[in-house]
Design a protein around this motif. Structure first.
Motif, PDB file in Angstrom:
ATOM      1  N   ARG A   2       8.845  -2.759   0.977  1.00  0.00           N
ATOM      2  CA  ARG A   2       9.159  -1.365   1.299  1.00  0.00           C
ATOM      3  C   ARG A   2       9.457  -1.280   2.782  1.00  0.00           C
ATOM      4  O   ARG A   2       8.733  -1.836   3.610  1.00  0.00           O
ATOM      5  CB  ARG A   2       7.971  -0.487   0.941  1.00  0.00           C
ATOM      6  CG  ARG A   2       8.216   0.980   1.194  1.00  0.00           C
ATOM      7  CD  ARG A   2       7.088   1.804   0.633  1.00  0.00           C
ATOM      8  NE  ARG A   2       7.230   3.190   1.068  1.00  0.00           N
ATOM      9  CZ  ARG A   2       6.269   4.075   0.974  1.00  0.00           C
ATOM     10  NH1 ARG A   2       5.109   3.735   0.466  1.00  0.00           N
ATOM     11  NH2 ARG A   2       6.466   5.305   1.383  1.00  0.00           N
ATOM     12  N   THR A  21       0.758   8.273   4.237  1.00  0.00           N
ATOM     13  CA  THR A  21      -0.579   7.964   3.730  1.00  0.00           C
ATOM     14  C   THR A  21      -0.543   7.201   2.412  1.00  0.00           C
ATOM     15  O   THR A  21      -1.526   6.567   2.050  1.00  0.00           O
ATOM     16  CB  THR A  21      -1.392   9.265   3.538  1.00  0.00           C
ATOM     17  OG1 THR A  21      -0.655  10.141   2.680  1.00  0.00           O
ATOM     18  CG2 THR A  21      -1.649   9.936   4.870  1.00  0.00           C
ATOM     19  N   ASP A  22       0.583   7.227   1.698  1.00  0.00           N
ATOM     20  CA  ASP A  22       0.647   6.504   0.424  1.00  0.00           C
ATOM     21  C   ASP A  22       0.949   5.014   0.617  1.00  0.00           C
ATOM     22  O   ASP A  22       1.087   4.272  -0.336  1.00  0.00           O
ATOM     23  CB  ASP A  22       1.678   7.137  -0.512  1.00  0.00           C
ATOM     24  CG  ASP A  22       3.103   7.034   0.009  1.00  0.00           C
ATOM     25  OD1 ASP A  22       3.284   6.929   1.242  1.00  0.00           O
ATOM     26  OD2 ASP A  22       4.036   7.058  -0.810  1.00  0.00           O
ATOM     27  N   PHE A  23       1.031   4.575   1.841  1.00  0.00           N
ATOM     28  CA  PHE A  23       1.276   3.168   2.156  1.00  0.00           C
ATOM     29  C   PHE A  23      -0.021   2.400   1.958  1.00  0.00           C
ATOM     30  O   PHE A  23      -1.072   2.808   2.435  1.00  0.00           O
ATOM     31  CB  PHE A  23       1.740   3.059   3.618  1.00  0.00           C
ATOM     32  CG  PHE A  23       2.803   2.043   3.846  1.00  0.00           C
ATOM     33  CD1 PHE A  23       2.488   0.804   4.367  1.00  0.00           C
ATOM     34  CD2 PHE A  23       4.122   2.323   3.558  1.00  0.00           C
ATOM     35  CE1 PHE A  23       3.461  -0.140   4.593  1.00  0.00           C
ATOM     36  CE2 PHE A  23       5.106   1.386   3.789  1.00  0.00           C
ATOM     37  CZ  PHE A  23       4.779   0.152   4.295  1.00  0.00           C
ATOM     38  N   SER A  24       0.027   1.269   1.259  1.00  0.00           N
ATOM     39  CA  SER A  24      -1.202   0.528   0.985  1.00  0.00           C
ATOM     40  C   SER A  24      -1.701  -0.191   2.238  1.00  0.00           C
ATOM     41  O   SER A  24      -0.927  -0.515   3.137  1.00  0.00           O
ATOM     42  CB  SER A  24      -0.975  -0.482  -0.134  1.00  0.00           C
ATOM     43  OG  SER A  24       0.007  -1.418   0.241  1.00  0.00           O
ATOM     44  N   ASN A  25      -3.001  -0.444   2.275  1.00  0.00           N
ATOM     45  CA  ASN A  25      -3.604  -1.152   3.393  1.00  0.00           C
ATOM     46  C   ASN A  25      -3.199  -2.620   3.353  1.00  0.00           C
ATOM     47  O   ASN A  25      -3.015  -3.186   2.289  1.00  0.00           O
ATOM     48  CB  ASN A  25      -5.133  -1.051   3.343  1.00  0.00           C
ATOM     49  CG  ASN A  25      -5.610   0.364   3.561  1.00  0.00           C
ATOM     50  OD1 ASN A  25      -4.928   1.155   4.190  1.00  0.00           O
ATOM     51  ND2 ASN A  25      -6.769   0.676   3.037  1.00  0.00           N
ATOM     52  N   GLY A  26      -3.068  -3.224   4.514  1.00  0.00           N
ATOM     53  CA  GLY A  26      -2.729  -4.641   4.583  1.00  0.00           C
ATOM     54  C   GLY A  26      -1.888  -4.940   5.801  1.00  0.00           C
ATOM     55  O   GLY A  26      -1.647  -4.093   6.658  1.00  0.00           O
TER      56      GLY A  26
END
Length: 77
Positions: A2, A21-26
């Motif tokens: 993405r 905020t909908d972005f995943s952690n990492g």
């Protein structure tokens, strides 16, 4: 994969950016484009001017010198 584009702030070598905020952690890869900073080519030109390579003739002489050194290292001269 993405791809998003956002603005960030650099302060004392640390980058701060806000992402959705909908972005995943990492871990993420960053590409930094600094419009107000000189690019590498301009930086090289500045160093060349400081060292006295401010004319086409002097730059061509330097290129010829480097070429001769490379050919000598390869044993072609």
């Amino acid at each position: 994969m993405r791809i998003i584009q956002t603005k960030g702030i650099v302060n004392n070598g640390k980058v701060t950016a806000t992402i959705p905020t909908d972005f995943s952690n990492g871990e993420v890869d960053l590409v930094i484009l600094a419009e107000n900073e000189p690019d590498e080519l301009e930086f090289m030109r500045q160093i060349a001017r400081e060292k006295g390579y401010d004319s086409k003739e002097k730059i061509l002489d330097l290129i010829k010198q480097v070429k001769r050194e490379m050919l000598t290292e390869k044993g072609l001269i």
